[in-house]
Design a protein around this motif. Sequence first.
Motif, PDB file in Angstrom:
ATOM      1  N   ALA A 312       0.892  -1.228  -0.123  1.00  0.00           N
ATOM      2  CA  ALA A 312      -0.205   0.093  -0.075  1.00  0.00           C
ATOM      3  C   ALA A 312       0.896   1.089  -0.042  1.00  0.00           C
ATOM      4  CB  ALA A 312      -0.923  -0.193   1.177  1.00  0.00           C
ATOM      5  N   GLU A 313       1.862   1.117   0.517  1.00  0.00           N
ATOM      6  CA  GLU A 313       2.802   2.406   0.785  1.00  0.00           C
ATOM      7  C   GLU A 313       3.495   2.638  -0.526  1.00  0.00           C
ATOM      8  OE1 GLU A 313       6.690   3.956   3.487  1.00  0.00           O
ATOM      9  OE2 GLU A 313       5.411   2.286   3.943  1.00  0.00           O
ATOM     10  N   ASP A 314       3.757   1.391  -1.422  1.00  0.00           N
ATOM     11  CA  ASP A 314       4.588   1.844  -2.643  1.00  0.00           C
ATOM     12  C   ASP A 314       3.591   2.158  -3.674  1.00  0.00           C
ATOM     13  OD1 ASP A 314       6.663   0.681  -1.577  1.00  0.00           O
ATOM     14  OD2 ASP A 314       6.456  -1.366  -2.246  1.00  0.00           O
ATOM     15  N   ASP A 315       2.003   1.793  -3.658  1.00  0.00           N
ATOM     16  CA  ASP A 315       0.991   2.388  -4.465  1.00  0.00           C
ATOM     17  C   ASP A 315       0.312   3.580  -3.966  1.00  0.00           C
ATOM     18  OD1 ASP A 315       1.814   0.329  -5.878  1.00  0.00           O
ATOM     19  OD2 ASP A 315       0.495  -1.121  -5.271  1.00  0.00           O
ATOM     20  N   GLU A 316       0.873   4.437  -3.019  1.00  0.00           N
ATOM     21  CA  GLU A 316       0.237   5.455  -2.211  1.00  0.00           C
ATOM     22  C   GLU A 316      -0.514   6.449  -3.245  1.00  0.00           C
ATOM     23  OE1 GLU A 316       1.998   8.901  -0.237  1.00  0.00           O
ATOM     24  OE2 GLU A 316       1.787   7.535   1.346  1.00  0.00           O
ATOM     25  N   ALA A 317       0.272   6.994  -4.387  1.00  0.00           N
ATOM     26  CA  ALA A 317      -0.233   7.770  -5.405  1.00  0.00           C
ATOM     27  C   ALA A 317      -1.573   7.166  -6.207  1.00  0.00           C
ATOM     28  CB  ALA A 317       0.782   8.426  -6.193  1.00  0.00           C
ATOM     29  N   ALA A 318      -1.371   6.120  -6.643  1.00  0.00           N
ATOM     30  CA  ALA A 318      -2.294   5.377  -7.407  1.00  0.00           C
ATOM     31  C   ALA A 318      -3.253   5.156  -6.516  1.00  0.00           C
ATOM     32  CB  ALA A 318      -1.693   4.271  -8.034  1.00  0.00           C
ATOM     33  N   LEU A 319      -3.480   4.806  -5.193  1.00  0.00           N
ATOM     34  CA  LEU A 319      -4.596   4.398  -4.585  1.00  0.00           C
ATOM     35  C   LEU A 319      -5.409   5.425  -4.293  1.00  0.00           C
ATOM     36  CD1 LEU A 319      -2.678   2.084  -1.689  1.00  0.00           C
ATOM     37  CD2 LEU A 319      -4.588   1.466  -3.689  1.00  0.00           C
ATOM     38  N   LEU A 320      -4.797   6.992  -4.107  1.00  0.00           N
ATOM     39  CA  LEU A 320      -5.424   8.181  -4.071  1.00  0.00           C
ATOM     40  C   LEU A 320      -6.108   8.477  -5.031  1.00  0.00           C
ATOM     41  CD1 LEU A 320      -6.284  10.681  -2.141  1.00  0.00           C
ATOM     42  CD2 LEU A 320      -4.033  11.353  -2.923  1.00  0.00           C
ATOM     43  N   ALA A 321      -5.554   8.328  -6.331  1.00  0.00           N
ATOM     44  CA  ALA A 321      -6.184   8.517  -7.475  1.00  0.00           C
ATOM     45  C   ALA A 321      -7.404   7.759  -7.797  1.00  0.00           C
ATOM     46  CB  ALA A 321      -5.416   8.467  -8.687  1.00  0.00           C
ATOM     47  N   ALA A 322      -7.218   6.367  -7.470  1.00  0.00           N
ATOM     48  CA  ALA A 322      -8.308   5.209  -7.706  1.00  0.00           C
ATOM     49  C   ALA A 322      -9.515   5.746  -6.880  1.00  0.00           C
ATOM     50  CB  ALA A 322      -7.657   4.063  -7.395  1.00  0.00           C
ATOM     51  N   TRP A 323      -9.246   6.208  -5.426  1.00  0.00           N
ATOM     52  CA  TRP A 323     -10.366   6.488  -4.596  1.00  0.00           C
ATOM     53  C   TRP A 323     -11.174   7.643  -5.324  1.00  0.00           C
ATOM     54  CZ3 TRP A 323     -12.595  10.229  -2.009  1.00  0.00           C
ATOM     55  CH2 TRP A 323     -13.619   9.823  -0.938  1.00  0.00           C
ATOM     56  N   TYR A 324     -10.563   8.765  -5.881  1.00  0.00           N
ATOM     57  CA  TYR A 324     -11.327   9.862  -6.317  1.00  0.00           C
ATOM     58  C   TYR A 324     -12.078   9.536  -7.504  1.00  0.00           C
ATOM     59  CZ  TYR A 324      -8.886  13.142  -3.244  1.00  0.00           C
ATOM     60  OH  TYR A 324      -8.615  14.038  -2.049  1.00  0.00           O
ATOM     61  N   ALA A 325     -11.380   8.699  -8.448  1.00  0.00           N
ATOM     62  CA  ALA A 325     -12.076   8.183  -9.562  1.00  0.00           C
ATOM     63  C   ALA A 325     -13.270   7.145  -9.201  1.00  0.00           C
ATOM     64  CB  ALA A 325     -11.142   7.138 -10.442  1.00  0.00           C
ATOM     65  N   ALA A 326     -13.425   6.535  -8.028  1.00  0.00           N
ATOM     66  CA  ALA A 326     -14.541   5.832  -7.613  1.00  0.00           C
ATOM     67  C   ALA A 326     -15.516   6.487  -6.877  1.00  0.00           C
ATOM     68  CB  ALA A 326     -14.023   4.758  -6.909  1.00  0.00           C
ATOM     69  N   HIS A 327     -15.072   7.773  -6.474  1.00  0.00           N
ATOM     70  CA  HIS A 327     -16.052   8.640  -5.839  1.00  0.00           C
ATOM     71  C   HIS A 327     -15.783  10.138  -6.214  1.00  0.00           C
ATOM     72  CE1 HIS A 327     -14.936   5.126  -3.031  1.00  0.00           C
ATOM     73  NE2 HIS A 327     -16.190   5.435  -2.760  1.00  0.00           N
ATOM     74  N   PRO A 328     -16.208  10.354  -7.199  1.00  0.00           N
ATOM     75  CA  PRO A 328     -16.077  11.811  -7.902  1.00  0.00           C
ATOM     76  C   PRO A 328     -16.791  12.728  -7.389  1.00  0.00           C
ATOM     77  CG  PRO A 328     -17.583  10.257  -9.248  1.00  0.00           C
ATOM     78  CD  PRO A 328     -16.944   9.520  -8.268  1.00  0.00           C
ATOM     79  N   GLN A 329     -18.056  12.200  -6.667  1.00  0.00           N
ATOM     80  CA  GLN A 329     -18.836  13.314  -5.765  1.00  0.00           C
ATOM     81  C   GLN A 329     -17.925  13.889  -4.652  1.00  0.00           C
ATOM     82  OE1 GLN A 329     -19.192  10.048  -5.854  1.00  0.00           O
ATOM     83  NE2 GLN A 329     -19.967   9.251  -3.822  1.00  0.00           N
ATOM     84  N   HIS A 330     -16.828  13.213  -4.174  1.00  0.00           N
ATOM     85  CA  HIS A 330     -16.150  13.602  -3.002  1.00  0.00           C
ATOM     86  C   HIS A 330     -14.847  14.309  -3.490  1.00  0.00           C
ATOM     87  CE1 HIS A 330     -19.245  11.827  -0.267  1.00  0.00           C
ATOM     88  NE2 HIS A 330     -18.821  10.779  -0.819  1.00  0.00           N
ATOM     89  N   ARG A 331     -14.472  14.503  -4.536  1.00  0.00           N
ATOM     90  CA  ARG A 331     -13.269  15.268  -5.131  1.00  0.00           C
ATOM     91  C   ARG A 331     -13.374  16.622  -4.683  1.00  0.00           C
ATOM     92  NH1 ARG A 331      -9.756  13.775  -9.031  1.00  0.00           N
ATOM     93  NH2 ARG A 331     -10.942  12.147  -9.580  1.00  0.00           N
ATOM     94  N   PRO A 332     -12.240  16.977  -3.837  1.00  0.00           N
ATOM     95  CA  PRO A 332     -12.209  18.342  -3.255  1.00  0.00           C
ATOM     96  C   PRO A 332     -12.311  19.635  -4.726  1.00  0.00           C
ATOM     97  CG  PRO A 332     -10.375  17.603  -3.468  1.00  0.00           C
ATOM     98  CD  PRO A 332     -11.106  16.558  -3.835  1.00  0.00           C
ATOM     99  N   PRO A 333     -13.125  20.725  -4.243  1.00  0.00           N
ATOM    100  CA  PRO A 333     -13.023  21.803  -5.232  1.00  0.00           C
ATOM    101  C   PRO A 333     -11.652  22.310  -5.341  1.00  0.00           C
ATOM    102  CG  PRO A 333     -14.138  22.348  -3.295  1.00  0.00           C
ATOM    103  CD  PRO A 333     -13.771  21.083  -3.179  1.00  0.00           C
ATOM    104  N   PRO A 334     -11.456  22.842  -6.612  1.00  0.00           N
ATOM    105  CA  PRO A 334      -9.898  23.311  -6.867  1.00  0.00           C
ATOM    106  C   PRO A 334      -9.712  24.709  -5.823  1.00  0.00           C
ATOM    107  CG  PRO A 334     -11.088  23.167  -8.734  1.00  0.00           C
ATOM    108  CD  PRO A 334     -12.341  22.838  -7.844  1.00  0.00           C
ATOM    109  N   ALA A 335     -10.800  25.167  -5.300  1.00  0.00           N
ATOM    110  CA  ALA A 335     -10.473  26.429  -4.523  1.00  0.00           C
ATOM    111  C   ALA A 335      -9.673  26.075  -3.220  1.00  0.00           C
ATOM    112  CB  ALA A 335     -11.842  27.401  -4.247  1.00  0.00           C
ATOM    113  N   VAL A 336     -10.005  24.803  -2.707  1.00  0.00           N
ATOM    114  CA  VAL A 336      -9.586  24.199  -1.276  1.00  0.00           C
ATOM    115  C   VAL A 336      -8.386  23.362  -1.454  1.00  0.00           C
ATOM    116  CG1 VAL A 336     -11.706  24.837  -0.167  1.00  0.00           C
ATOM    117  CG2 VAL A 336     -11.516  22.520  -0.968  1.00  0.00           C
ATOM    118  N   ALA A 337      -8.418  22.583  -2.578  1.00  0.00           N
ATOM    119  CA  ALA A 337      -7.469  21.558  -2.877  1.00  0.00           C
ATOM    120  C   ALA A 337      -6.024  22.076  -2.708  1.00  0.00           C
ATOM    121  CB  ALA A 337      -7.958  20.579  -3.978  1.00  0.00           C
ATOM    122  N   PRO A 338      -5.202  21.577  -2.191  1.00  0.00           N
ATOM    123  CA  PRO A 338      -3.642  21.862  -2.520  1.00  0.00           C
ATOM    124  C   PRO A 338      -3.062  21.405  -3.707  1.00  0.00           C
ATOM    125  CG  PRO A 338      -3.681  20.048  -0.893  1.00  0.00           C
ATOM    126  CD  PRO A 338      -5.286  20.526  -1.336  1.00  0.00           C
ATOM    127  N   ALA A 339      -2.003  21.982  -4.272  1.00  0.00           N
ATOM    128  CA  ALA A 339      -1.618  21.376  -5.483  1.00  0.00           C
ATOM    129  C   ALA A 339      -0.975  20.052  -5.578  1.00  0.00           C
ATOM    130  CB  ALA A 339      -0.273  22.601  -5.879  1.00  0.00           C
TER     131      ALA A 339
END
Length: 446
Positions: A312-339
């Motif tokens: 899980a540590e090796d795939d940290e970035a991919a897991l976060l991207a996969a979670w956002y892809a599976a839950h698009p309604q919870h993707r943070p708005p650009p105004a509050v999301a960090p770079a």
Amino acid sequence: MTAALRTGLLWLGGEWLRLRRDPVARAVLLALALLLAASALGAGGAARQLRQDDRQAAQQIGAARQAALDSAAATAPADPAAAQQAVRAAYALARGDLGSARLPPGAGLPLAVQAWRQQPTVQRASVELRALDGRAPGAALQSPLLAATGLPDFAAVCALLLPLALLALCAGAVQDERATGTWLQVRAQGTRTPAAVASIAVLLRGALVLAVAVAASALAFATGGDGGPGTSGALVAWCGALALYTAFWCAVCLALQRLPVSAGAATMAGLGLWLALCFAAPPLLAAVAERQAPMPSRLEAVVALRAARQRAEDDEAALLAAWYAAHPQHRPPPAVAPAAPGWPVTFVPRALTADAALRPLQRRFPAARAAQEDHLRRHAWLSPPLALLLQARRLAGADAARHAGYLAAVDAYEDRWRGFWVPRILGYRGLVRSDAGELPVFRAPS
């Protein structure tokens, strides 16, 4: 009143007078009463303290939940700095003591306080890996071996002392009368058969021993019971188990009196049977149960835990991207999301992934314990002391089957807990006051 009943009552009255005049019998009953009363008071006090601690902990968790909701923001954050602060605050709450899931003790807790303490009855739902730390919230590390070396449970004291008292009162009694010549006088009277005379004597002594045990049990429940409707039912069930246990040892004493040996030999045979049933049979039955339902390898669990965390540590970035892809309604708005997302946002998906891989292995441990205890319960007739202790554990709510159901309920509660907190962490929303009615609450199984 029939002649047979009148004769039986006369013999019973004679045995009662004989028992009252026997200093050894009085000493045995007094010692049994004192030991059981001391054990009952200790068990009742420990059970009362455990219930009080449980109530206080539940009140503290309730107060902490209310304080967290009161301090929550009125609306979701509108800038990156506030969003990052809200995420960290939500993560601290999601992994803290607010997710405590407590298993309430049974009505018969005074019977098996030590057995209750030896199993985890407080789990904490979290967005982290619960497998890393199974301690109760706020509990200090301690040695399980040292923690288990307290006084024996009240049920264990009953299982050990009742047979000893009956053997001291009954074993070898007929052989003693044969040696002194009084048994010939009993047989010459002809009003009752020798077997009936011996049975009346043993049953009277067994009834007295049972009365002492029942009185001590009532004292334990009175000082440590929860006072609920189940307390009287648990006490009645326990007294029924004590009656069956006493009847078994009365039958043993009757059998010993029929042996063509001396009083000392009959008593030693009874002590040998007591040792075998109390100390030899339970470990043998437990070993057979472990072979029937072997426990999973703890080394395998540790290796699997490390491997799952590393993957899980090796795939940290991919897991976060996969979670956002599976839950698009919870993707943070650009105004509050960090770079670039940072901790704890990047940590939560990998913890969830590792936990999903480990949970099937974790569930095998309580399932194996429940299967072993079920095997012991089905074969406990080979060791009446073990059967009595298993009944005490069940009445105290400390049996393996109930604990396995509790752990399954904790898993379900943790799924709901994560379903509430993970979108608020990964979505950079945090906790707001409107979430008060959605915060999950644990419901313990009956």
